[in-house]
Scaffold this motif. Sequence first.
Motif, mmCIF file in Angstrom:
data_model
loop_
_atom_site.group_PDB
_atom_site.id
_atom_site.type_symbol
_atom_site.label_atom_id
_atom_site.label_comp_id
_atom_site.label_asym_id
_atom_site.label_seq_id
_atom_site.Cartn_x
_atom_site.Cartn_y
_atom_site.Cartn_z
ATOM 1 N N PHE A 22 1.124 -1.373 0.007
ATOM 2 C CA PHE A 22 0.429 0.064 0.291
ATOM 3 C C PHE A 22 0.469 1.016 -0.144
ATOM 4 O O PHE A 22 0.365 2.148 -0.824
ATOM 5 C CB PHE A 22 -0.888 0.029 0.817
ATOM 6 N N ILE A 28 -3.458 6.057 -1.850
ATOM 7 C CA ILE A 28 -4.531 6.069 -1.550
ATOM 8 C C ILE A 28 -3.653 7.306 -0.417
ATOM 9 O O ILE A 28 -2.283 7.422 0.119
ATOM 10 C CB ILE A 28 -3.390 4.383 -0.026
ATOM 11 N N LYS A 30 -5.205 6.926 3.481
ATOM 12 C CA LYS A 30 -4.984 6.653 4.819
ATOM 13 C C LYS A 30 -5.653 5.452 4.647
ATOM 14 O O LYS A 30 -5.782 4.741 4.023
ATOM 15 C CB LYS A 30 -5.439 6.949 6.143
ATOM 16 N N TRP A 31 -5.215 3.902 5.020
ATOM 17 C CA TRP A 31 -5.659 2.148 5.094
ATOM 18 C C TRP A 31 -5.866 1.893 6.570
ATOM 19 O O TRP A 31 -5.012 2.298 7.441
ATOM 20 C CB TRP A 31 -4.757 1.743 4.307
ATOM 21 N N ASN A 32 -6.294 1.030 7.093
ATOM 22 C CA ASN A 32 -6.120 0.613 8.285
ATOM 23 C C ASN A 32 -7.417 -0.994 8.222
ATOM 24 O O ASN A 32 -8.236 -1.144 7.076
ATOM 25 C CB ASN A 32 -7.330 1.235 9.906
ATOM 26 N N THR A 33 -7.054 -1.589 9.206
ATOM 27 C CA THR A 33 -8.162 -3.037 9.529
ATOM 28 C C THR A 33 -8.307 -3.023 10.882
ATOM 29 O O THR A 33 -8.174 -2.271 11.569
ATOM 30 C CB THR A 33 -6.782 -4.597 9.004
ATOM 31 N N LEU A 42 -10.739 -3.894 5.905
ATOM 32 C CA LEU A 42 -9.719 -3.380 4.921
ATOM 33 C C LEU A 42 -10.327 -2.101 4.864
ATOM 34 O O LEU A 42 -11.286 -2.404 4.495
ATOM 35 C CB LEU A 42 -8.304 -4.304 4.409
ATOM 36 N N ARG A 43 -10.693 -1.149 5.163
ATOM 37 C CA ARG A 43 -10.645 0.401 4.760
ATOM 38 C C ARG A 43 -9.293 0.951 4.422
ATOM 39 O O ARG A 43 -8.639 1.737 4.491
ATOM 40 C CB ARG A 43 -11.013 1.013 6.613
ATOM 41 N N ILE A 44 -10.394 1.290 3.154
ATOM 42 C CA ILE A 44 -8.688 2.609 2.443
ATOM 43 C C ILE A 44 -10.020 3.650 1.990
ATOM 44 O O ILE A 44 -10.574 3.805 1.380
ATOM 45 C CB ILE A 44 -8.170 1.774 1.246
ATOM 46 N N SER A 46 -9.224 6.793 -0.529
ATOM 47 C CA SER A 46 -8.077 6.904 -1.788
ATOM 48 C C SER A 46 -8.976 8.716 -2.186
ATOM 49 O O SER A 46 -9.771 9.061 -1.841
ATOM 50 C CB SER A 46 -8.185 6.105 -1.656
#
Length: 70
Positions: A22, A28, A30-33, A42-44, A46
């Motif tokens: 990533f 992207i 930010k992203w997190n799980t 999984l949250r992205i 973008s």
Amino acid sequence: MIVSVFRTSICPSDIAFLSTIFDKIHAIHKWNTDLEDCDNILRIVSYKDIADSIINILAEQGYHIQELEE
């Protein structure tokens, strides 16, 4: 910003590997799980719609991934 949420087969030991993938995708933000959720979320966030690309990238790596509808 576009928020994409996925049901996945990611596990905690995959986070470092996913980070290397990533970090190379400039779209992207930010992203997190949420791996405590039964769907291993999984949250992205973008700058453009990259959901299909994320699905393809992770599927090629052997993960099960499905975008969740809001």
